[in-house]
Enzyme design. Structure first.
Site, PDB file in Angstrom:
ATOM      1  N   HIS A 144       0.920  -1.361  -0.153  1.00  0.00           N
ATOM      2  CA  HIS A 144      -0.156  -0.044  -0.091  1.00  0.00           C
ATOM      3  C   HIS A 144       0.946   1.173  -0.031  1.00  0.00           C
ATOM      4  O   HIS A 144       1.658   1.403  -0.887  1.00  0.00           O
ATOM      5  CB  HIS A 144      -0.943  -0.228   1.189  1.00  0.00           C
ATOM      6  CG  HIS A 144      -2.010   0.749   1.292  1.00  0.00           C
ATOM      7  ND1 HIS A 144      -2.567   1.544   0.360  1.00  0.00           N
ATOM      8  CD2 HIS A 144      -3.138   0.915   2.132  1.00  0.00           C
ATOM      9  CE1 HIS A 144      -3.724   2.414   0.521  1.00  0.00           C
ATOM     10  NE2 HIS A 144      -3.942   1.935   1.735  1.00  0.00           N
TER      11      HIS A 144
ATOM     12  N   HIS B  11      -1.891  -2.170  -9.928  1.00  0.00           N
ATOM     13  CA  HIS B  11      -3.015  -1.492  -9.209  1.00  0.00           C
ATOM     14  C   HIS B  11      -4.239  -2.551  -8.978  1.00  0.00           C
ATOM     15  O   HIS B  11      -4.474  -3.080 -10.175  1.00  0.00           O
ATOM     16  CB  HIS B  11      -3.212  -0.096  -9.621  1.00  0.00           C
ATOM     17  CG  HIS B  11      -4.172   0.724  -8.598  1.00  0.00           C
ATOM     18  ND1 HIS B  11      -5.572   0.656  -8.264  1.00  0.00           N
ATOM     19  CD2 HIS B  11      -3.793   1.455  -7.465  1.00  0.00           C
ATOM     20  CE1 HIS B  11      -5.741   1.175  -7.489  1.00  0.00           C
ATOM     21  NE2 HIS B  11      -4.887   2.014  -6.734  1.00  0.00           N
TER      22      HIS B  11
ATOM     23  N   ASP C 165       2.741   5.836  -6.766  1.00  0.00           N
ATOM     24  CA  ASP C 165       4.067   6.003  -5.785  1.00  0.00           C
ATOM     25  C   ASP C 165       5.189   5.713  -6.634  1.00  0.00           C
ATOM     26  O   ASP C 165       6.324   6.504  -6.182  1.00  0.00           O
ATOM     27  CB  ASP C 165       3.994   4.457  -5.124  1.00  0.00           C
ATOM     28  CG  ASP C 165       2.884   4.552  -4.031  1.00  0.00           C
ATOM     29  OD1 ASP C 165       2.764   5.653  -3.410  1.00  0.00           O
ATOM     30  OD2 ASP C 165       2.190   3.599  -3.773  1.00  0.00           O
TER      31      ASP C 165
HETATM   32  N1  COA Z   1       5.351  -6.740 -10.124  1.00  0.00           N
HETATM   33  C1  COA Z   1       5.139  -7.809 -10.634  1.00  0.00           C
HETATM   34  N2  COA Z   1       4.057  -8.295 -11.070  1.00  0.00           N
HETATM   35  C2  COA Z   1       3.194  -7.534 -10.585  1.00  0.00           C
HETATM   36  C3  COA Z   1       2.902  -6.758 -10.084  1.00  0.00           C
HETATM   37  C4  COA Z   1       4.160  -5.912  -9.787  1.00  0.00           C
HETATM   38  N3  COA Z   1       4.298  -4.733  -9.156  1.00  0.00           N
HETATM   39  N4  COA Z   1       1.712  -6.176  -9.566  1.00  0.00           N
HETATM   40  C5  COA Z   1       1.029  -7.143 -10.204  1.00  0.00           C
HETATM   41  N5  COA Z   1       1.966  -8.155 -10.742  1.00  0.00           N
HETATM   42  C6  COA Z   1       1.251  -9.303 -11.153  1.00  0.00           C
HETATM   43  C7  COA Z   1       0.519 -10.120 -10.063  1.00  0.00           C
HETATM   44  O1  COA Z   1       1.662 -11.101  -9.361  1.00  0.00           O
HETATM   45  C8  COA Z   1      -0.218 -11.117 -10.733  1.00  0.00           C
HETATM   46  O2  COA Z   1       0.532 -12.063 -11.532  1.00  0.00           O
HETATM   47  P1  COA Z   1      -0.112 -13.419 -11.430  1.00  0.00           P
HETATM   48  O3  COA Z   1      -1.461 -13.512 -12.157  1.00  0.00           O
HETATM   49  O4  COA Z   1       0.931 -14.447 -12.436  1.00  0.00           O
HETATM   50  O5  COA Z   1      -0.052 -14.167 -10.016  1.00  0.00           O
HETATM   51  C9  COA Z   1      -0.769 -10.300 -11.962  1.00  0.00           C
HETATM   52  O6  COA Z   1       0.417  -9.337 -12.054  1.00  0.00           O
HETATM   53  C10 COA Z   1      -2.163  -9.417 -11.549  1.00  0.00           C
HETATM   54  O7  COA Z   1      -2.007  -8.924 -10.402  1.00  0.00           O
HETATM   55  P2  COA Z   1      -3.428  -8.259  -9.938  1.00  0.00           P
HETATM   56  O8  COA Z   1      -4.378  -9.148  -9.583  1.00  0.00           O
HETATM   57  O9  COA Z   1      -3.604  -7.025 -10.590  1.00  0.00           O
HETATM   58  O10 COA Z   1      -2.965  -7.304  -8.515  1.00  0.00           O
HETATM   59  P3  COA Z   1      -3.799  -7.190  -7.189  1.00  0.00           P
HETATM   60  O11 COA Z   1      -4.832  -6.590  -7.442  1.00  0.00           O
HETATM   61  O12 COA Z   1      -3.638  -8.415  -6.212  1.00  0.00           O
HETATM   62  O13 COA Z   1      -2.399  -6.454  -6.276  1.00  0.00           O
HETATM   63  C11 COA Z   1      -1.073  -4.465  -5.940  1.00  0.00           C
HETATM   64  C12 COA Z   1      -2.387  -5.006  -6.678  1.00  0.00           C
HETATM   65  C13 COA Z   1      -1.120  -2.795  -6.163  1.00  0.00           C
HETATM   66  C14 COA Z   1      -1.141  -4.806  -4.653  1.00  0.00           C
HETATM   67  C15 COA Z   1      -0.061  -5.105  -6.718  1.00  0.00           C
HETATM   68  O14 COA Z   1       0.233  -4.884  -8.154  1.00  0.00           O
HETATM   69  C16 COA Z   1       1.373  -4.690  -5.938  1.00  0.00           C
HETATM   70  O15 COA Z   1       1.652  -5.644  -5.409  1.00  0.00           O
HETATM   71  N6  COA Z   1       1.910  -3.735  -6.662  1.00  0.00           N
HETATM   72  C17 COA Z   1       3.290  -3.425  -5.811  1.00  0.00           C
HETATM   73  C18 COA Z   1       2.716  -2.709  -4.661  1.00  0.00           C
HETATM   74  C19 COA Z   1       2.528  -1.240  -4.865  1.00  0.00           C
HETATM   75  O16 COA Z   1       2.963  -0.440  -5.743  1.00  0.00           O
HETATM   76  N7  COA Z   1       1.539  -0.755  -4.026  1.00  0.00           N
HETATM   77  C20 COA Z   1       1.026   0.425  -4.122  1.00  0.00           C
HETATM   78  C21 COA Z   1      -0.445   0.534  -4.721  1.00  0.00           C
HETATM   79  S1  COA Z   1      -0.972   1.962  -4.945  1.00  0.00           S
END
Ligand code: COA
Length: 374
Positions: free
Chosen positions: A220, A259, A310
């Site tokens: 987050h 996201h 971010d």
């Molecule tokens: N780096 C690498 N892979 C990523 C990723 C990232 N930052 N964000 C998503 N993915 C991958 C996931 O692992 C998933 O892969 P899989 O299907 O092979 O398991 C796929 O993309 C889809 O993910 P999604 O369902 O869209 O993500 P989520 O809704 O569960 O999680 C976040 C959303 C924001 C938590 C996630 O994108 C993340 O952890 N980002 C990094 C942390 C971050 O920047 N947080 C700030 C948010 S404003």
């Protein structure tokens, strides 16, 4: 009987109503009370947007002036809070400092009843920058700073206390934009935490303290710090590309990308990216910004993953001389407005939030006597 679980992390489920913001629905993708964040970030000061979110309308000139004067008058910290801050070690995480600071403030200036919700929120908005900078400067420089500066804005107040001198206009402007972009974001994890706490009819300081704890995690708010730690390890765009390809091959999660709601882009990214580029030119940077741009290109090319709010905040804050560990507390200084407005909204039409769980444990069974156990 509880309904079957439709998606991990409650993804896609409507968990309540709000009139505060929309995410991924209209305009550029993010609106606060019907206004596009893009337009707000172009023309407004953060205090205008805080007023909009908390009080329901954009302030006119007189209202804005008196709101800013009021916030200025609330920047001082009680002695007992300063003493607590002075006892927190230098190597503590500033988010833990804010969590403690908020909780301590709740002991000293308790919200006696909900008629005080607006007052306690304004107080927190005015003094959270004081809490973070008082602790930071005391623990790092041994200085007991005066938090009652006369700066015009919350962003300038923060930068002034941090660096010990009034900030340049460019930096104050970037702080306005940054705080506007972070102010509100519908039912994200920390806001939902605040609303769950509010639904028990708890006090405002408890709701905000809980929300700070939720925001702290790297999935987050903590993502901007994690992004900074990553990009500062890259010496050039080519090096960034090589390292990013390795991370992707190892299936590492890259902070600052992706996201839960936006699927193709985060509207806040383009705005803060532009400001990061301006700041890069201002400081004569030829590494961090090109590195960040290359990371963005690689992630889109390889995974169709885009920068969230971010990622470019990391370089922008760094160019303004802000220490990495203070990145997420800045997020708090801003998102406090959204959290408090959600608490007020929850209180105005409340039912305790108490969902059900899909049970996955053992079927009903008798308790075995002691001698029959393994
Ligand atoms: N780096 C690498 N892979 C990523 C990723 C990232 N930052 N964000 C998503 N993915 C991958 C996931 O692992 C998933 O892969 P899989 O299907 O092979 O398991 C796929 O993309 C889809 O993910 P999604 O369902 O869209 O993500 P989520 O809704 O569960 O999680 C976040 C959303 C924001 C938590 C996630 O994108 C993340 O952890 N980002 C990094 C942390 C971050 O920047 N947080 C700030 C948010 S404003």
């Amino acid at each position: 009987m509880a309904k079957e679980l439709t998606g991990a992390g409650l993804r896609g489920q409507v968990a309540g109503k709000t009139a505060l913001s929309t995410v991924g629905q209209s305009g550029s993708g993010l609106t606060y009370r019907g206004y596009d964040v893009k337009d707000l970030a172009k023309t407004c000061q953060f205090e205008e947007v805080a007023y909009l979110i908390l009080k329901g309308k954009l302030p006119n000139k007189t209202e804005l002036f008196s709101y800013k004067e009021k916030l200025k008058s609330l920047r001082g910290l009680p002695q007992a809070l300063k003493e607590v801050l002075e006892r927190i070690p230098k190597d503590a995480h500033p988010m833990d400092v804010l969590r403690t600071g908020c909780s301590m403030l709740g002991n000293l200036e308790m919200e006696a009843d909900f008629s005080q919700q607006s007052e306690v929120t304004d107080r927190m908005l005015a003094c959270f920058p004081s809490i973070i900078c008082y602790w930071y400067r005391f623990s790092h420089d041994g200085k007991r700073i005066d938090t009652e500066t006369n700066d015009d804005s919350i962003g300038a107040h923060f930068l002034h206390m941090l660096h010990g001198e009034k900030p340049r206009e460019l930096h104050e402007q970037v702080m306005h934009v940054s705080l506007i972009l972070y102010a509100e974001h519908e039912f994200n994890a920390s806001t939902f935490t605040a609303r769950v706490c509010a639904s028990t009819l708890s006090d405002m300081h408890s709701c905000i303290t809980g929300a700070i704890g939720s925001l702290r995690g790297p999935l987050h708010g903590g993502a901007n710090e994690a992004a900074m730690e990553m990009i500062e390890g890259f010496t050039s765009a080519a090096h960034a590309e090589e390292e990013m390809m390795g991370k992707l091959a190892r299936k590492e999660k890259i902070m600052g990308f992706g996201h839960a709601i936006y699927k193709e882009s985060d509207p806040r990214n383009e705005i803060i990216k532009n400001w990061s580029e301006k700041l890069a030119a201002d400081v004569g940077d030829d590494v961090l910004y090109p590195v960040s741009v290359r990371c963005e290109e690689v992630m889109w090319r390889e995974k169709k993953l885009f920068c969230n709010a971010d990622f470019f905040h990391a370089s922008a804050y760094n160019f303004m001389g802000i220490p990495t560990k203070l990145f997420t507390p800045i997020f708090v200084m801003s998102r406090l407005t959204g959290w408090a407005a959600h608490v007020m909204e929850q209180r105005a039409d409340n039912r305790i939030i108490r969902p059900s769980a899909e049970y996955t444990g053992d079927a009903l069974r008798p308790v075995p006597p002691m001698e029959a156990r393994d």
